[in-house]
Design a protein around this motif. Structure first.
Motif, PDB file in Angstrom:
ATOM      1  N   VAL A  89      -0.366  -3.884  -6.217  1.00 25.34           N
ATOM      2  CA  VAL A  89      -0.328  -3.966  -4.660  1.00 25.34           C
ATOM      3  C   VAL A  89      -0.184  -5.357  -4.119  1.00 25.34           C
ATOM      4  O   VAL A  89      -1.241  -6.091  -4.380  1.00 25.34           O
ATOM      5  CB  VAL A  89      -1.288  -3.154  -3.849  1.00 25.34           C
ATOM      6  N   GLU A  90       1.049  -5.749  -3.286  1.00 28.00           N
ATOM      7  CA  GLU A  90       0.792  -7.044  -2.724  1.00 28.00           C
ATOM      8  C   GLU A  90       0.803  -6.726  -1.147  1.00 28.00           C
ATOM      9  O   GLU A  90       1.568  -6.201  -0.571  1.00 28.00           O
ATOM     10  CB  GLU A  90       2.192  -7.820  -3.106  1.00 28.00           C
ATOM     11  N   ARG A  91      -0.074  -7.326  -0.530  1.00 22.06           N
ATOM     12  CA  ARG A  91      -0.535  -7.254   0.825  1.00 22.06           C
ATOM     13  C   ARG A  91       0.292  -8.485   1.413  1.00 22.06           C
ATOM     14  O   ARG A  91      -0.357  -9.682   1.295  1.00 22.06           O
ATOM     15  CB  ARG A  91      -1.812  -7.103   1.083  1.00 22.06           C
ATOM     16  N   ILE A  92       1.030  -8.272   2.599  1.00 26.35           N
ATOM     17  CA  ILE A  92       1.704  -9.233   3.361  1.00 26.35           C
ATOM     18  C   ILE A  92       1.050  -9.377   4.897  1.00 26.35           C
ATOM     19  O   ILE A  92       1.288  -8.193   5.421  1.00 26.35           O
ATOM     20  CB  ILE A  92       3.213  -9.227   3.382  1.00 26.35           C
ATOM     21  N   SER A  93       0.574 -10.272   5.476  1.00 22.14           N
ATOM     22  CA  SER A  93       0.193 -10.071   6.757  1.00 22.14           C
ATOM     23  C   SER A  93       1.227 -10.949   7.763  1.00 22.14           C
ATOM     24  O   SER A  93       1.660 -11.929   7.287  1.00 22.14           O
ATOM     25  CB  SER A  93      -1.188 -11.060   6.831  1.00 22.14           C
ATOM     26  N   PHE A  94       1.379 -10.124   8.907  1.00 18.78           N
ATOM     27  CA  PHE A  94       2.200 -10.438   9.828  1.00 18.78           C
ATOM     28  C   PHE A  94       1.686 -10.799  11.036  1.00 18.78           C
ATOM     29  O   PHE A  94       0.648 -10.330  11.406  1.00 18.78           O
ATOM     30  CB  PHE A  94       3.510  -9.489   9.963  1.00 18.78           C
ATOM     31  N   SER A  95       2.086 -11.541  12.053  1.00 22.53           N
ATOM     32  CA  SER A  95       1.663 -12.169  13.177  1.00 22.53           C
ATOM     33  C   SER A  95       2.018 -10.773  14.454  1.00 22.53           C
ATOM     34  O   SER A  95       1.100 -10.811  15.151  1.00 22.53           O
ATOM     35  CB  SER A  95       2.058 -13.375  13.881  1.00 22.53           C
ATOM     36  N   SER A  96       2.877 -10.011  14.049  1.00 22.34           N
ATOM     37  CA  SER A  96       2.909  -8.836  14.919  1.00 22.34           C
ATOM     38  C   SER A  96       3.612  -7.420  14.217  1.00 22.34           C
ATOM     39  O   SER A  96       4.479  -7.790  13.147  1.00 22.34           O
ATOM     40  CB  SER A  96       3.856  -9.267  16.065  1.00 22.34           C
ATOM     41  N   GLY A  97       3.587  -6.340  14.927  1.00 23.83           N
ATOM     42  CA  GLY A  97       3.991  -5.152  14.136  1.00 23.83           C
ATOM     43  C   GLY A  97       5.754  -5.319  14.266  1.00 23.83           C
ATOM     44  O   GLY A  97       6.323  -4.897  13.203  1.00 23.83           O
ATOM     45  N   SER A  98       6.255  -5.985  15.284  1.00 24.19           N
ATOM     46  CA  SER A  98       7.662  -5.863  15.242  1.00 24.19           C
ATOM     47  C   SER A  98       8.279  -6.850  14.249  1.00 24.19           C
ATOM     48  O   SER A  98       9.357  -6.483  13.894  1.00 24.19           O
ATOM     49  CB  SER A  98       8.118  -6.582  16.635  1.00 24.19           C
ATOM     50  N   ASP A  99       7.470  -7.903  13.960  1.00 23.09           N
ATOM     51  CA  ASP A  99       8.088  -8.722  12.736  1.00 23.09           C
ATOM     52  C   ASP A  99       7.807  -7.914  11.331  1.00 23.09           C
ATOM     53  O   ASP A  99       8.799  -8.014  10.362  1.00 23.09           O
ATOM     54  CB  ASP A  99       7.179  -9.989  12.556  1.00 23.09           C
ATOM     55  N   ALA A 100       6.655  -7.305  11.073  1.00 26.38           N
ATOM     56  CA  ALA A 100       6.524  -6.379  10.039  1.00 26.38           C
ATOM     57  C   ALA A 100       7.846  -5.346   9.988  1.00 26.38           C
ATOM     58  O   ALA A 100       8.218  -5.105   8.759  1.00 26.38           O
ATOM     59  CB  ALA A 100       5.129  -5.610  10.037  1.00 26.38           C
ATOM     60  N   VAL A 101       8.005  -4.629  10.927  1.00 26.23           N
ATOM     61  CA  VAL A 101       9.103  -3.547  10.913  1.00 26.23           C
ATOM     62  C   VAL A 101      10.364  -4.334  10.740  1.00 26.23           C
ATOM     63  O   VAL A 101      11.308  -3.792   9.694  1.00 26.23           O
ATOM     64  CB  VAL A 101       9.322  -2.944  12.364  1.00 26.23           C
ATOM     65  N   ALA A 102      10.584  -5.587  11.002  1.00 27.80           N
ATOM     66  CA  ALA A 102      11.943  -6.206  10.713  1.00 27.80           C
ATOM     67  C   ALA A 102      12.048  -6.532   9.209  1.00 27.80           C
ATOM     68  O   ALA A 102      13.050  -6.394   8.523  1.00 27.80           O
ATOM     69  CB  ALA A 102      12.120  -7.657  11.243  1.00 27.80           C
ATOM     70  N   ALA A 103      10.863  -6.737   8.443  1.00 26.25           N
ATOM     71  CA  ALA A 103      10.946  -6.970   7.161  1.00 26.25           C
ATOM     72  C   ALA A 103      11.056  -5.590   6.296  1.00 26.25           C
ATOM     73  O   ALA A 103      11.555  -5.576   5.235  1.00 26.25           O
ATOM     74  CB  ALA A 103       9.214  -7.412   6.631  1.00 26.25           C
ATOM     75  N   LEU A 104      10.327  -4.593   6.940  1.00 28.96           N
ATOM     76  CA  LEU A 104      10.727  -3.169   6.360  1.00 28.96           C
ATOM     77  C   LEU A 104      12.039  -3.057   6.342  1.00 28.96           C
ATOM     78  O   LEU A 104      12.492  -2.209   5.167  1.00 28.96           O
ATOM     79  CB  LEU A 104       9.813  -2.128   7.049  1.00 28.96           C
ATOM     80  N   ILE A 105      12.763  -2.960   7.402  1.00 27.10           N
ATOM     81  CA  ILE A 105      14.146  -2.819   7.616  1.00 27.10           C
ATOM     82  C   ILE A 105      15.047  -3.626   6.411  1.00 27.10           C
ATOM     83  O   ILE A 105      15.946  -3.152   5.953  1.00 27.10           O
ATOM     84  CB  ILE A 105      14.616  -3.006   9.032  1.00 27.10           C
TER      85      ILE A 105
END
Length: 347
Positions: A89-105
């Protein structure tokens, strides 16, 4: 005569060599075919060693989340329980949920730990994603201000600057919801400012760049322990605060690993709830400078909003959907069968 005998002997030797070579080739072919053939049921021990090694290789899963956390997912990542279960498992920290969603997409991460509202918004955009586990049945942000600030209620915030992690994230949606319910227009009567998380938002509060801010644990517990800050409003209601989100194709293609990951998270959550003090040193990795008492309180606060079964309820989903419809971020209503899949959860 002698020449004739010599030639005969040479011909005989050549014939014997040819027959020997054919036999060796046949044996090699038989061995190759046997190795390539699938193992019969009940004969798994005869499978090639290479196949056993491949099946034992750890499944790689990349998870994005805002900041760091104090639940089973983070504990299992830090203490090696994911690795022990065969997961890389690799855990990546984002400053906001919207940034993380962009990475998921974009496919940069496999899973996103964030607000259920992101599932609704991305379904609206035509993306085939689902929530697969409820990690928090309360939203994780509280509105804090300085102890000596003049604000005593939400209505006092008219004209104030209020910080959120980032526009479009959970902290922003919740702030707008509670302001509207208090009769304050978030569009015209307050200035909502992107303030980030952790030390970044604390710096904004300390400097006066924002008069109040939406903050999550352990930062909330740390600010309260300092005596310099107080909670102005705690939005304590049942909601789909944090869910584990993935594209449906990814879940199907990684079903076994995904089930294992969810089982580890559930087990870890139970262990934290039973003995939170046992996890102080584990979470110290992420929060090395946090006072032990503050950290323990933050762990307990997180446990209080963690559902034991990881199951999303209709009421929690409806609360988020109603808020999103009212705010106009989604226009269509979605049933749980469209947004949520619990088939990967452990029994």
């Amino acid at each position: 005569m002698k020449i004739t005998k010599v030639l005969a002997l040479l011909l005989l030797a050549a014939l014997l060599f040819s027959l020997s070579a054919c036999g060796s080739a046949g044996e090699a072919a038989e061995k190759s075919e046997a190795a390539a053939a699938p193992a019969e049921s009940g004969n798994a021990e005869e499978a090639p060693a290479e196949a056993a090694n491949d099946s034992a290789e750890a499944a790689h899963i990349t998870i994005g989340r805002v900041g760091t956390g104090l639940g089973g997912l983070d504990a299992a990542y830090l203490n090696g329980d994911f690795a022990a279960a065969g997961l890389d498992v690799e855990r990546i920290s984002f400053s906001s949920g919207s940034d993380a969603v962009a990475a998921l997409i974009s496919g940069d991460i496999d899973l996103f730990l964030g607000s259920y509202e992101h599932v609704l918004r991305q379904l609206e955009n035509g993306l085939d994603i689902r929530a697969y586990a409820l990690i928090a049945n309360r939203q994780s942000y509280q509105l804090v201000t300085k102890t000596d600030a003049p604000y005593q209620s939400l209505t006092d915030l008219k004209g104030a600057n209020v910080g959120v992690t980032k526009a479009g994230s959970q902290s922003d949606s919740v702030l707008r919801k509670i302001l509207r319910e208090a009769g304050v227009d978030p569009e015209t009567e307050v200035e909502i400012i992107n303030g980030g998380t952790g030390a970044t938002i604390v710096a904004a509060l300390d400097s006066g760049s924002v008069d109040a801010a939406m903050v999550s644990d352990p930062t909330v517990s740390e600010l309260l322990a300092s005596g310099e800050y107080r909670i102005l409003h705690n939005p304590d209601y049942e909601t789909a605060g944090l869910v584990l989100v993935a594209k449906t194709d990814w879940a199907k293609q990684n079903a076994e690993a995904f089930r294992t990951l969810l089982k580890v998270i559930k087990t870890e959550n139970g262990a934290i709830a039973e003995k939170p003090e046992d996890f102080l040193e584990i979470f110290r990795t992420d929060y090395p400078d946090l006072d032990e008492g503050v950290l323990l309180q933050a762990i307990k606060n997180n446990t209080a909003i963690t559902p034991a079964d990881l199951k999303l309820t209709q009421a929690a989903a409806d609360e988020v959907q109603q808020t999103q419809l009212e705010q106009g971020t989604v226009k269509n209503e979605y049933g749980l069968d469209q947004t949520y899949d619990e088939s990967y959860l452990p029994e």
